[in-house]
Design a protein around this motif. Structure first.
Motif, short mmCIF file in Angstrom:
data_model
loop_
_atom_site.label_atom_id
_atom_site.label_comp_id
_atom_site.label_asym_id
_atom_site.label_seq_id
_atom_site.Cartn_x
_atom_site.Cartn_y
_atom_site.Cartn_z
N VAL A 81 -56.19 -52.91 40.72
CA VAL A 81 -56.59 -53.88 39.69
C VAL A 81 -56.17 -53.48 38.29
CG1 VAL A 81 -58.89 -52.93 39.14
CG2 VAL A 81 -58.52 -55.42 39.13
N CYS A 82 -55.90 -52.21 38.04
CA CYS A 82 -55.43 -51.83 36.70
C CYS A 82 -54.04 -52.38 36.43
CB CYS A 82 -55.47 -50.32 36.52
SG CYS A 82 -57.13 -49.70 36.15
N PHE A 83 -53.21 -52.50 37.45
CA PHE A 83 -51.95 -53.23 37.29
C PHE A 83 -52.23 -54.69 36.96
CE2 PHE A 83 -50.20 -49.75 40.01
CZ PHE A 83 -49.19 -49.33 39.17
N THR A 84 -53.23 -55.26 37.61
CA THR A 84 -53.61 -56.64 37.34
C THR A 84 -54.04 -56.82 35.89
OG1 THR A 84 -54.43 -56.78 39.61
CG2 THR A 84 -55.01 -58.58 38.14
N TRP A 85 -54.88 -55.88 35.39
CA TRP A 85 -55.33 -55.98 33.99
C TRP A 85 -54.15 -55.84 33.04
CZ3 TRP A 85 -59.13 -58.39 35.18
CH2 TRP A 85 -60.23 -57.94 35.91
N TYR A 86 -53.20 -54.99 33.39
CA TYR A 86 -52.00 -54.84 32.55
C TYR A 86 -51.27 -56.18 32.43
CZ TYR A 86 -47.22 -53.58 31.27
OH TYR A 86 -45.98 -53.52 30.66
N LEU A 87 -51.09 -56.88 33.53
CA LEU A 87 -50.40 -58.16 33.52
C LEU A 87 -51.21 -59.23 32.81
CD1 LEU A 87 -49.07 -58.09 37.21
CD2 LEU A 87 -47.75 -57.66 35.13
N CYS A 88 -52.52 -59.25 33.07
CA CYS A 88 -53.38 -60.26 32.44
C CYS A 88 -53.40 -60.13 30.93
CB CYS A 88 -54.80 -60.15 32.99
SG CYS A 88 -55.01 -60.69 34.70
N THR A 89 -53.50 -58.91 30.44
CA THR A 89 -53.54 -58.71 28.99
C THR A 89 -52.19 -59.04 28.35
OG1 THR A 89 -53.18 -56.33 29.39
CG2 THR A 89 -55.43 -57.06 28.92
N ASN A 90 -51.10 -58.81 29.07
CA ASN A 90 -49.79 -59.23 28.57
C ASN A 90 -49.73 -60.73 28.38
OD1 ASN A 90 -47.84 -57.34 27.89
ND2 ASN A 90 -47.32 -56.88 30.01
N ILE A 91 -50.34 -61.47 29.30
CA ILE A 91 -50.34 -62.93 29.23
C ILE A 91 -51.23 -63.41 28.09
CG2 ILE A 91 -51.02 -65.04 30.45
CD1 ILE A 91 -50.23 -63.52 33.07
N THR A 118 -51.23 -58.13 43.92
CA THR A 118 -52.07 -57.30 43.05
C THR A 118 -53.54 -57.62 43.35
OG1 THR A 118 -52.02 -58.95 41.28
CG2 THR A 118 -50.37 -57.20 41.20
N ASP A 119 -54.39 -56.65 43.18
CA ASP A 119 -55.81 -56.83 43.47
C ASP A 119 -56.38 -57.95 42.60
OD1 ASP A 119 -58.13 -56.25 44.82
OD2 ASP A 119 -58.70 -54.58 43.52
N TYR A 120 -56.88 -58.98 43.21
CA TYR A 120 -57.49 -60.17 42.60
C TYR A 120 -56.48 -61.13 41.99
CZ TYR A 120 -62.03 -57.96 43.30
OH TYR A 120 -63.13 -57.37 43.86
N GLY A 121 -55.33 -60.67 41.55
CA GLY A 121 -54.25 -61.55 41.12
C GLY A 121 -54.66 -62.64 40.15
N LEU A 122 -54.35 -63.89 40.52
CA LEU A 122 -54.61 -65.03 39.63
C LEU A 122 -56.10 -65.25 39.38
CD1 LEU A 122 -52.00 -67.63 40.97
CD2 LEU A 122 -51.92 -66.35 38.82
#
Length: 205
Positions: A81-91, A118-122
């Motif tokens: 999920v930390c990869f997910t947070w990285y992508l979400c914050t970029n957006i 990615t964990d939880y994704g969208l």
């Protein structure tokens, strides 16, 4: 207080995966939306977005192997999920930084959430937007942001994910009456808890 609840419920969720105890996973549904709230809080308060992003990537890299050990049998190959947070914050950061570079990063991050497991994704992205906007929109707007979470959960037969909405009144109550953060001197615990607790649980496998 809210940070502590997020850590405890996440630990119970992952312990439920390791021990195959469904009630622990019910409780664990609170953790992701609580973490999403803290991610948005961090994004709104940071003075160094790039440093925050690097921290997500470092924690994500440290946690990936134990995450795979803990979750592979249930979820297969997936980035934590930390990869997910990285992508979400970029957006979401594009709302504050309209540069061409950030626009490209926003598009690439959204594409990655769509294409890479990615964990939880969208669902995580929807929660981030809900917390990002919840003070500026009315009840109908919040319900509109909640609908994609419901649809995504039902479309993947992840019905217990609907229990995550119990986090909403908890956050609103603590926002008004309680403490959000643990003591600053324990900040390192907040940052290291994710990879460390996964490492402990991986040893139980």
């Amino acid at each position: 207080m809210l940070q502590l609840i997020a850590m405890i419920t996440m630990f119970l969720d992952h312990l439920g995966i390791v021990l195959d105890i469904l009630p622990l996973r019910f409780i664990g549904r609170l953790s992701m939306p609580l973490y999403a709230y803290m991610v948005i809080q961090g994004l709104s308060k940071t003075n160094d977005f790039q440093r925050m992003q690097k921290r997500y990537l470092i924690i994500a890299a440290a946690a990936q192997l134990p995450f795979m050990v803990v979750t592979y049998e249930r979820f297969g190959i997936c980035f934590n999920v930390c990869f997910t947070w990285y992508l979400c914050t970029n957006i979401i950061h594009y709302t504050d930084d309209h540069s061409k570079l950030q626009f490209i990063k926003m598009l690439l991050s959204f594409f990655a959430l769509l294409m890479i497991p990615t964990d939880y994704g969208l669902i995580a992205l929807c929660w981030c937007f809900l917390w990002y906007l919840h003070k500026d929109i009315n009840l109908c707007g919040c319900i509109g942001l909640a609908l994609p979470i419901i649809v995504l959960s039902l479309s993947t037969n992840d019905y217990i994910q609907l229990l995550s909405f119990a986090a909403v009144p908890l956050v609103l109550i603590i926002e008004k009456y309680g403490k959000i953060y643990i003591n600053k001197k324990y900040r390192i615990v907040w940052r290291l808890f994710y990879p460390l607790h996964l490492g402990v649980l991986a040893c139980l496998r």
